[in-house]
Design a protein around this motif. Structure first.
Motif, short mmCIF file in Angstrom:
data_model
loop_
_atom_site.label_atom_id
_atom_site.label_comp_id
_atom_site.label_asym_id
_atom_site.label_seq_id
_atom_site.Cartn_x
_atom_site.Cartn_y
_atom_site.Cartn_z
N ASN A 1 -6.53 -3.35 4.71
CA ASN A 1 -5.22 -2.72 4.50
C ASN A 1 -4.19 -3.23 5.48
O ASN A 1 -3.00 -3.33 5.15
N ARG B 1 -3.02 -6.65 4.06
CA ARG B 1 -2.13 -6.50 2.91
C ARG B 1 -0.74 -6.07 3.35
O ARG B 1 0.28 -6.63 2.90
N TYR B 2 -0.68 -5.10 4.24
CA TYR B 2 0.61 -4.62 4.71
C TYR B 2 1.35 -5.71 5.50
O TYR B 2 2.54 -5.96 5.27
N GLN C 1 2.93 -8.57 3.45
CA GLN C 1 4.21 -8.21 2.84
C GLN C 1 5.33 -8.11 3.87
O GLN C 1 6.47 -8.49 3.60
N LEU D 1 1.69 -11.20 -1.73
CA LEU D 1 0.41 -10.54 -1.58
C LEU D 1 -0.68 -11.28 -2.35
O LEU D 1 -1.85 -11.30 -1.93
N ARG E 1 -2.85 12.04 -0.52
CA ARG E 1 -1.47 11.79 -0.96
C ARG E 1 -0.72 10.95 0.06
O ARG E 1 0.06 10.07 -0.32
N ARG F 1 -1.88 7.31 -0.25
CA ARG F 1 -1.38 6.64 -1.45
C ARG F 1 0.04 6.13 -1.27
O ARG F 1 0.43 5.13 -1.89
N GLN F 2 0.83 6.79 -0.44
CA GLN F 2 2.20 6.33 -0.20
C GLN F 2 2.24 4.95 0.43
O GLN F 2 3.24 4.25 0.33
N TYR F 3 1.15 4.55 1.08
CA TYR F 3 1.08 3.25 1.75
C TYR F 3 0.23 2.26 0.96
O TYR F 3 -0.19 1.23 1.50
N ASP F 4 0.00 2.55 -0.33
CA ASP F 4 -0.78 1.66 -1.19
C ASP F 4 -2.16 1.38 -0.57
O ASP F 4 -2.67 0.26 -0.63
N TYR F 5 -2.73 2.42 -0.02
CA TYR F 5 -4.04 2.30 0.64
C TYR F 5 -5.12 1.92 -0.37
O TYR F 5 -5.18 2.48 -1.46
N GLN F 6 -5.97 0.96 0.00
CA GLN F 6 -7.12 0.58 -0.81
C GLN F 6 -8.38 0.96 -0.07
O GLN F 6 -8.66 0.43 1.02
#
Length: 244
Positions: free
Chosen positions: A176, A179-180, A183, A189, A234, A237-242
């Motif tokens: 993660n 990925r962050y 970007q 990505l 929640r 998810r705001q941080y596009d967590y995988q």
């Protein structure tokens, strides 16, 4: 003789009793868990989780942002402090009080599709240059691995740039974070190739070993409540967590 107490002397003590002392949080700058803002307070997955837990506990927070290596060092010597977002491993086990896990993470070998399009494995490292962040868990996982050379930087964004330019062929990093950072560096990505998983582990809220066990239990219960009611998920998810 009666002793008269001035109300002006009583008020400061009353105010002190009513004012909660802020909990000091040492936050290591490791995006996307802890992110330095250009203006204002830091953000990030771990910061937002802790802020919500503090709101539920009605605890004010004082957040001190610093590089990872310094944060780990500071937290070992400053009583009554919390620490974000360390990985729990055997070397650190007795250095901190491990309050609560926040999320699961995978530390991987990442590569760039233009320079190494196939998923990178540890067997290929002896001929390659590997990028790591100094003091990170990714660096500790890479140390015993045979490799062409290791290049350590102070910020992960440098590894993203070096990988894109072909100056390193591999990157030992939390997925993660990779990925962050990719970007944030303004890089596609899709260019990032996830390779072999070095280890799957948890990102924690920790504390100085002398942190109050009672207070640690309160924070643990608050975070567990967030996990059960879905608010922790929640935030992630705001941080596009995988998840791993």
């Amino acid at each position: 003789m009666r002793l008269l107490v001035s109300p002006f002397l009583v008020v400061p003590f009353w105010l002190a009793a009513q004012t909660a002392q802020a909990v000091t949080v040492i936050a290591a700058e490791v995006p996307p868990y802890v992110i330095r803002s250009q203006q204002g307070a830091p953000s990030g997955m771990a910061i937002e989780v802790l802020e919500e837990a503090a709101r539920r506990l009605r605890e004010p927070l004082t957040i001190e942002l610093m590089p990872l290596a310094r944060a780990l060092s500071q937290a070992r010597y400053r009583p009554d402090t919390l620490l974000l977002p360390p990985v729990r491993n055997p070397q650190r086990e007795h250095q901190f009080l491990w309050v609560a896990p926040l999320l699961e993470e995978a530390f991987v070998l990442a590569s760039h599709r233009d320079h190494h399009p196939a998923p990178l494995t540890r067997r290929e490292l002896p001929t390659l240059a590997l990028g790591v962040m100094r003091g990170s868990y990714g660096q500790s996982l890479s140390q015993p691995l045979p490799k062409g050379r290791e290049e350590a930087v102070t910020e992960e964004i440098s590894n993203a740039s070096k990988l894109a330019m072909g100056r390193i062929q591999g990157w030992a990093v939390a997925w993660n974070t990779a990925r962050y950072t990719q970007q944030q560096a303004g890089l596609p990505l899709a260019d990032l190739v996830r390779g072999e998983t070095l280890q799957q582990t948890a990102i924690y809220l920790a504390a100085h070993p002398d942190f109050s066990p009672r207070e640690a239990a309160r924070w643990r219960q608050a975070i567990e409540g967030m996990r059960q009611d879905g608010s922790l998920a929640r935030i992630l998810r705001q941080y596009d967590y995988q998840a791993p």
